[in-house]
Each structure stands twice: as structure tokens, then as C-alpha cells.
Design a protein around this motif. Structure first.
Motif, PDB file in Angstrom:
ATOM      1  N   ALA A   1      10.369 180.887  88.297  1.00  0.00           N
ATOM      2  CA  ALA A   1      11.626 180.642  87.777  1.00  0.00           C
ATOM      3  C   ALA A   1      11.952 181.847  86.623  1.00  0.00           C
ATOM      4  N   ASP A   2      12.165 181.317  85.429  1.00  0.00           N
ATOM      5  CA  ASP A   2      12.221 182.322  84.271  1.00  0.00           C
ATOM      6  C   ASP A   2      11.850 181.865  83.106  1.00  0.00           C
ATOM      7  N   GLU A   3      11.888 182.828  81.924  1.00  0.00           N
ATOM      8  CA  GLU A   3      11.449 182.339  80.815  1.00  0.00           C
ATOM      9  C   GLU A   3      11.878 181.245  79.989  1.00  0.00           C
ATOM     10  N   ALA A   4      13.104 180.970  80.433  1.00  0.00           N
ATOM     11  CA  ALA A   4      13.866 179.794  79.899  1.00  0.00           C
ATOM     12  C   ALA A   4      13.382 178.357  80.545  1.00  0.00           C
ATOM     13  N   THR A   5      13.070 178.408  81.790  1.00  0.00           N
ATOM     14  CA  THR A   5      12.417 177.459  82.421  1.00  0.00           C
ATOM     15  C   THR A   5      10.861 177.252  81.888  1.00  0.00           C
ATOM     16  N   ALA A   6      10.224 178.290  81.638  1.00  0.00           N
ATOM     17  CA  ALA A   6       8.806 177.982  81.173  1.00  0.00           C
ATOM     18  C   ALA A   6       8.812 177.750  79.738  1.00  0.00           C
ATOM     19  N   ALA A   7       9.710 178.018  78.950  1.00  0.00           N
ATOM     20  CA  ALA A   7       9.898 177.784  77.427  1.00  0.00           C
ATOM     21  C   ALA A   7      10.339 176.161  77.697  1.00  0.00           C
ATOM     22  N   ASP A   8      11.166 175.755  78.478  1.00  0.00           N
ATOM     23  CA  ASP A   8      11.785 174.416  78.422  1.00  0.00           C
ATOM     24  C   ASP A   8      10.552 173.588  78.684  1.00  0.00           C
TER      25      ASP A   8
ATOM     26  N   ASP B   1       2.515 176.478  70.679  1.00  0.00           N
ATOM     27  CA  ASP B   1       3.424 177.272  69.703  1.00  0.00           C
ATOM     28  C   ASP B   1       3.268 178.615  70.003  1.00  0.00           C
ATOM     29  N   THR B   2       2.070 179.030  70.229  1.00  0.00           N
ATOM     30  CA  THR B   2       1.800 180.525  70.535  1.00  0.00           C
ATOM     31  C   THR B   2       2.430 180.785  71.845  1.00  0.00           C
ATOM     32  N   ALA B   3       2.355 179.884  72.635  1.00  0.00           N
ATOM     33  CA  ALA B   3       2.917 180.149  74.007  1.00  0.00           C
ATOM     34  C   ALA B   3       4.433 180.414  73.977  1.00  0.00           C
ATOM     35  N   LEU B   4       5.199 179.585  73.152  1.00  0.00           N
ATOM     36  CA  LEU B   4       6.486 179.382  72.961  1.00  0.00           C
ATOM     37  C   LEU B   4       6.646 180.673  72.274  1.00  0.00           C
ATOM     38  N   ASP B   5       5.904 181.342  71.472  1.00  0.00           N
ATOM     39  CA  ASP B   5       6.394 182.497  70.695  1.00  0.00           C
ATOM     40  C   ASP B   5       6.148 183.711  71.755  1.00  0.00           C
ATOM     41  N   ARG B   6       4.924 183.595  72.512  1.00  0.00           N
ATOM     42  CA  ARG B   6       4.703 184.836  73.549  1.00  0.00           C
ATOM     43  C   ARG B   6       6.093 185.023  74.424  1.00  0.00           C
ATOM     44  N   ILE B   7       6.493 183.700  74.913  1.00  0.00           N
ATOM     45  CA  ILE B   7       7.486 184.044  75.997  1.00  0.00           C
ATOM     46  C   ILE B   7       8.894 184.269  75.242  1.00  0.00           C
ATOM     47  N   ALA B   8       8.815 183.960  73.902  1.00  0.00           N
ATOM     48  CA  ALA B   8      10.176 184.419  73.326  1.00  0.00           C
ATOM     49  C   ALA B   8      10.221 185.992  73.165  1.00  0.00           C
ATOM     50  N   ALA B   9       8.795 186.309  72.832  1.00  0.00           N
ATOM     51  CA  ALA B   9       8.684 187.831  72.563  1.00  0.00           C
ATOM     52  C   ALA B   9       8.953 188.724  73.809  1.00  0.00           C
ATOM     53  N   LEU B  10       8.379 187.972  75.079  1.00  0.00           N
ATOM     54  CA  LEU B  10       8.548 188.620  76.401  1.00  0.00           C
ATOM     55  C   LEU B  10      10.021 188.676  76.809  1.00  0.00           C
ATOM     56  N   ASP B  11      10.841 187.606  76.271  1.00  0.00           N
ATOM     57  CA  ASP B  11      12.205 187.570  76.693  1.00  0.00           C
ATOM     58  C   ASP B  11      13.120 188.510  75.866  1.00  0.00           C
ATOM     59  N   ARG B  12      12.610 188.745  74.578  1.00  0.00           N
ATOM     60  CA  ARG B  12      13.186 189.996  73.606  1.00  0.00           C
ATOM     61  C   ARG B  12      12.899 190.993  74.358  1.00  0.00           C
ATOM     62  N   SER B  13      11.421 191.549  74.796  1.00  0.00           N
ATOM     63  CA  SER B  13      11.372 192.746  75.191  1.00  0.00           C
ATOM     64  C   SER B  13      12.092 193.025  76.428  1.00  0.00           C
ATOM     65  N   LEU B  14      12.058 191.890  77.261  1.00  0.00           N
ATOM     66  CA  LEU B  14      12.777 192.234  78.517  1.00  0.00           C
ATOM     67  C   LEU B  14      14.484 192.491  78.143  1.00  0.00           C
ATOM     68  N   ALA B  15      14.702 191.678  77.384  1.00  0.00           N
ATOM     69  CA  ALA B  15      16.396 191.870  77.040  1.00  0.00           C
ATOM     70  C   ALA B  15      16.676 193.445  76.373  1.00  0.00           C
ATOM     71  N   SER B  16      15.701 193.708  75.844  1.00  0.00           N
ATOM     72  CA  SER B  16      15.884 195.194  75.236  1.00  0.00           C
ATOM     73  C   SER B  16      15.380 196.329  76.006  1.00  0.00           C
ATOM     74  N   SER B  17      14.793 195.912  77.172  1.00  0.00           N
ATOM     75  CA  SER B  17      14.325 197.183  78.210  1.00  0.00           C
ATOM     76  C   SER B  17      15.691 197.661  78.803  1.00  0.00           C
ATOM     77  N   PRO B  18      15.641 198.848  79.583  1.00  0.00           N
ATOM     78  CA  PRO B  18      16.763 199.436  80.229  1.00  0.00           C
ATOM     79  C   PRO B  18      17.596 198.406  81.011  1.00  0.00           C
ATOM     80  N   PRO B  19      19.003 198.729  81.208  1.00  0.00           N
ATOM     81  CA  PRO B  19      19.630 197.618  82.106  1.00  0.00           C
ATOM     82  C   PRO B  19      19.016 197.297  83.484  1.00  0.00           C
ATOM     83  N   PRO B  20      19.084 195.922  83.695  1.00  0.00           N
ATOM     84  CA  PRO B  20      18.470 195.712  84.991  1.00  0.00           C
ATOM     85  C   PRO B  20      19.004 196.216  86.314  1.00  0.00           C
TER      86      PRO B  20
END
Ligand SMILES: Nc1ncnc2c1ncn2[C@@H]1O[C@H](COP(=O)(O)OP(=O)(O)O)[C@@H](O)[C@H]1O
Ligand SMILES: [Mg+2]
Lengths: 193, 255
Positions: free
Chosen positions: A108-115, A163-182
Motif C-alpha cells: 500500500a502506501d505510507e498512510a496505510t502503514a502509519a494507520d 513511535d520510532t517507526a511512525l517517525d521514520r515513516i513520517a520522515a519517509l513521507d516528507r522526503s518523498l514529498a520533497s523529491s522531484p515531481p513523480p
């Protein structure tokens, strides 16, 4: 950690028969799986062959005969040795929580994992509340309190990981969001903010 | 079991020895309107955004654990809720009153009568004895000295620290000091108790004693509690948890 050592520990206070041992075990270790009678008798027979316990008498009341067991000197020495050994820390090789989070990221995606992690966190905390209530009950026995402390510490370790896993996935989400357009075949990212 | 407390209370058989009995308070309180509620709170320290749109509520009689990593905005949220700072945007409601819109004089009276506040370090006055420290909020509210001392003594007793009544804070253990501090926060019988990392400076066992005693007393008194902590073992004393992350309630938009 073996049932034999636990039964020997219980026998060290006084001699008794298997039925009593099972009852005492289940009351003292409420967090453990209750012992099956068959398991108790098989274990006692094994200990008897090793000379760690001996049958002292057979109680004949109503119902079946009951063999009363006593801890021997050899048994007491084996128990002392076991108590002097440090338990091997678990290798934590199989972690269903991490596996599930990883699979969630794959399929799935980061949101699913975080959920999933959030719901797991809620479940862990709910369980921790139960143990907290159990051990702060003025009626709780020392065995219950020690068992609850242990369970709480382990749940706490899981919660820290969550908690660490949630932080990691949030960071993953942010780094993907700030990477070049998909590129066109990338699936769109869920808005997480 | 993944039940929240009210569910557990409703489904627990009454003869279960390990569960709290299904007391009327839990069930009834959850049908009530919140005692305290925040809507879209925003707060910045200069350029640092500490709260970025926080909405939450506190149900009457519940212990709400507010958790989250260090620096996530928990303490700032508490300062806003207790009316110690004014949010840049959003509102805080206490019952029917929008307290965030009120003048400081009003809010400071509210803090003396309806709110109790407790910090990591009890902030007891070191020159005063335990009983004088606990009596202080009553004395400030104009209660006669003898009545204030009597009430303070009762509260010390409730928290199991009657024996240090005549001692000054430096002579007490950390756990004793913190129990005196909870007694001081409760002496005015507030409807809401705010506790910011109340056991953060204590070892696990002293922390457990403080929390156990605190939970017992607030349940009896019907006090609602905002329990701020970064520690899950402390959060487990609460009925419900909200997680603050980066100045927002985590998972708020995920149901
Ligand atoms: N007095 C202050 N001045 C400037 N920045 C502050 C102050 N207090 C807190 N902050 C900042 O605001 C953010 C939230 O802090 P705080 O509410 O104390 O979080 P928490 O209690 O969760 O640790 C952090 O980035 C912190 O550095
Ligand atoms: Mg803080």
C-alpha cells in the motif's frame, strides 16, 4: 526456562501432589498459560527418573490415587544451579509488528502503514492499561505485580519501537514529498499534513 | 483486547477480579458534554510554531493522557488549555465559556478555583512546610488560616504523606515532595487537574506510587485530568490517549 524448574521451585516450599502443583502454578503465574494436568504428571515423572523429586506417599481419598512428591537434595542443587544461570536474551528474530508494517509499505502506501502502526499502538496501550490497573489494585499479589511489571516493560519496548517507526515513516513521507515531481506511473502520494 | 476503557467497563463481567468494576461514572460521563475543549489552537514562540491547529476535548471525569515526543507541543497545549497563555488563533472552552477570549484576571481566578496545575518539579515553596505549601492556594483565595491548615492536613493524609506535614521540601524524598505537590494542586478541589510530566523526575517505583495515589483520589473526587507525558507507562494510567506530533494531534484526520 522449563516447567520442571518451576515445579521444583513450587515443591521446594512443601511436598504435594500434581493437582495442587497445577493449581498453585496457575494462581501464582496468572500471565502464564495454565498447565495441563498431563504436562504436570509427565514432568514429575521425568524429574523422578532424574532423581530430582521422589514419590513419598500415595494419598487415597475418594477418586483416583494421588502421588505426593518431594524435592530431593539433587533436585534442590539443580534448582540452585538453574537460579544462578542468566537467561539468554531473546533474539527478537521474528517481529510480526515490523513485518506487517513493512508489508503495508510494500503493498500500500505510507498512510496505510502509519494507520496500521497507530492502531497497533492503541491496542498496545489498551493492554498496558489493563496491566497497570491490575498491578495498582491494592489486592494484587506480589506475583501479579511482578508479572504485570514485566508485561508492561515489554509493551513499553514495543511502544517505543512503534513511535520510532511512525517517525521514520513520517520522515519517509516528507522526503518523498520533497523529491522531484513523480513520473506518470508513480501513484500519487496521500496528503499527510 | 483492544477495547477502550468505557467499552471494557461495559463488557466486563462484574465478578472479574482484575478489571475495574463497570462503574456508573465512566459510562455516564461519556454521555456528557466535554468539560474542556479546544478548537484549532495555533500558538508560536516567535518563529517557532508550537501548535499548528489542535482540536481536542476532555470528558468530565476522565483522565486524558497527552503523549508525544519531546518538543511536539504538549506543554504548550497545556499552557493554552489552562489559560496560562493566549493562543494566536483558535479557542479554548471551559463548559460554556470561551476562556481563551477572556481577560487574564478572569483566567487567573479560574486557575485558583477550577483548575489545578502540577509540573514535573512540584514547585513547592522551599521555605514553607508541607502543610503550609498545601494550604497556600486556600490562603491566597482568602480562606481563614485555621481552616486552610485543617483542609491541607486532610489532603496530605489522602496522599499518604501526613508524616511529612511539618517538613520542608528539601527534607522530603522526591516521591513525597511530588505527592505534596499533587495535594496542593487538589486542595481547591478543581474540576480539572493539569499534570505536566508529574513523575518525570522520579524513579519508576516512586512514580508509580504518586500516580496510583493520584488516580485513586481524582476518581473519588470526580476530577478530570489532563496528564501530559512522553512515557507510555505513565499514559497507561489514563482512560484515553491523544498523541501530539509536530504541533498537531496525530491521526486526527484518520478517524
Ligand atoms: N519558552 C519558549 N520559547 C521558545 N520556544 C519554545 C518555548 N517553549 C517551547 N518552545 C518550543 O515550542 C515547541 C513545543 O514545545 P513544548 O510545548 O515544550 O513541547 P513538549 O512539551 O511536547 O516537549 C518546541 O519546538 C520548543 O522548542
Ligand atoms: Mg513539555
Amino acid at each position: 526456562m522449563s516447567t520442571g524448574h518451576v515445579l521444583m521451585g513450587l515443591l521446594s516450599t512443601r511436598e504435594r501432589h500434581g493437582y495442587d502443583l497445577k493449581k498453585d502454578h496457575d494462581e501464582r503465574f496468572p500471565a502464564a498459560r495454565p498447565l495441563a494436568f498431563g504436562q504436570v504428571y509427565a514432568t514429575l515423572e521425568r524429574l523422578r527418573k532424574k532423581g530430582h523429586v521422589e514419590a513419598v506417599e500415595i494419598e487415597r481419598v475418594e477418586g483416583p490415587d494421588r502421588t505426593v512428591y518431594r524435592l530431593t537434595g539433587d533436585g534442590r542443587a539443580a534448582l540452585a544451579e538453574w537460579l544462578s544461570e542468566v537467561e539468554k536474551p531473546s533474539p527478537f528474530v521474528s517481529n510480526p509488528l515490523a513485518t506487517k508494517a513493512t508489508i503495508a509499505l510494500l503493498v500500500a502506501d505510507e498512510a496505510t502503514a502509519a494507520d496500521y502502526l497507530r492502531r497497533q499502538r492503541d491496542a498496545h496501550l489498551a493492554r498496558m492499561r489493563e496491566y497497570t490497573r491490575l498491578k495498582t489494585d491494592p489486592q494484587a499479589s506480589i506475583a501479579e505485580v511482578l508479572g504485570a511489571d514485566y508485561a508492561i516493560a515489554h509493551l513499553d519496548a514495543d511502544l517505543r519501537w512503534l513511535d520510532t517507526a511512525l517517525d521514520r515513516i513520517a520522515a519517509l513521507d516528507r522526503s518523498l514529498a520533497s523529491s522531484p515531481p513523480p513520473t506518470p506511473d508513480d501513484k500519487p502520494l496521500k496528503d499527510f499534513s | 483486547m483492544t477495547h477502550s476503557i468505557p467499552d471494557a467497563a461495559e463488557t466486563t463481567p462484574p465478578d472479574s477480579a482484575t478489571e475495574r468494576p463497570p462503574d456508573a461514572t465512566t459510562v455516564v460521563h461519556h454521555q456528557n458534554r466535554p468539560v474542556l475543549a479546544a478548537r484549532s489552537l495555533v500558538f508560536s514562540y516567535g518563529n517557532t510554531a508550537a501548535l499548528r491547529g489542535v482540536s481536542m476535548h476532555l470528558t468530565r471525569g476522565e483522565i486524558l493522557a497527552v503523549t508525544g515526543p519531546s518538543g511536539s507541543g504538549k506543554s504548550t497545549l497545556m499552557l493554552c488549555l489552562a489559560g496560562l497563555v493566549t493562543p494566536d488563533a483558535g479557542e479554548v472552552r471551559f463548559g460554556d465559556q470561551v476562556i481563551s477570549a477572556e481577560k487574564e484576571a478572569f483566567r487567573s481566578k479560574l486557575r485558583r478555583t477550577d483548575f489545578g496545575v502540577l509540573f514535573q518539579f512540584g514547585q513547592l515553596v522551599p521555605e514553607l512546610t508541607a502543610v503550609e505549601n498545601v494550604a497556600l492556594p486556600l490562603l491566597l483565595a482568602g480562606v481563614k488560616r485555621s481552616s486552610a491548615i485543617t483542609a491541607a492536613t486532610t489532603w496530605l493524609d489522602r496522599f499518604g504523606v501526613a508524616e511529612v506535614a511539618g517538613s520542608r521540601p528539601p527534607e522530603m524524598s522526591g516521591g513525597q515532595g511530588q505527592r505534596v505537590a499533587v495535594a496542593r494542586a487538589m486542595v481547591t478541589e478543581p474540576s480539572v487537574l493539569f499534570a505536566d510530566e508529574p513523575t518525570g523526575a522520579l524513579d519508576a517505583l516512586s512514580g508509580e506510587q504518586v500516580l496510583t495515589q493520584m488516580v485513586r483520589v481524582v476518581r473519588e473526587a470526580g476530577t478530570s485530568v489532563v496528564l501530559i507525558t512522553h512515557d507510555a507507562t505513565v499514559a497507561a494510567y489514563g482512560d484515553r490517549e491523544i498523541v501530539v506530533r509536530d504541533g498537531m494531534i496525530d491521526g486526527a484526520d484518520h478517524g
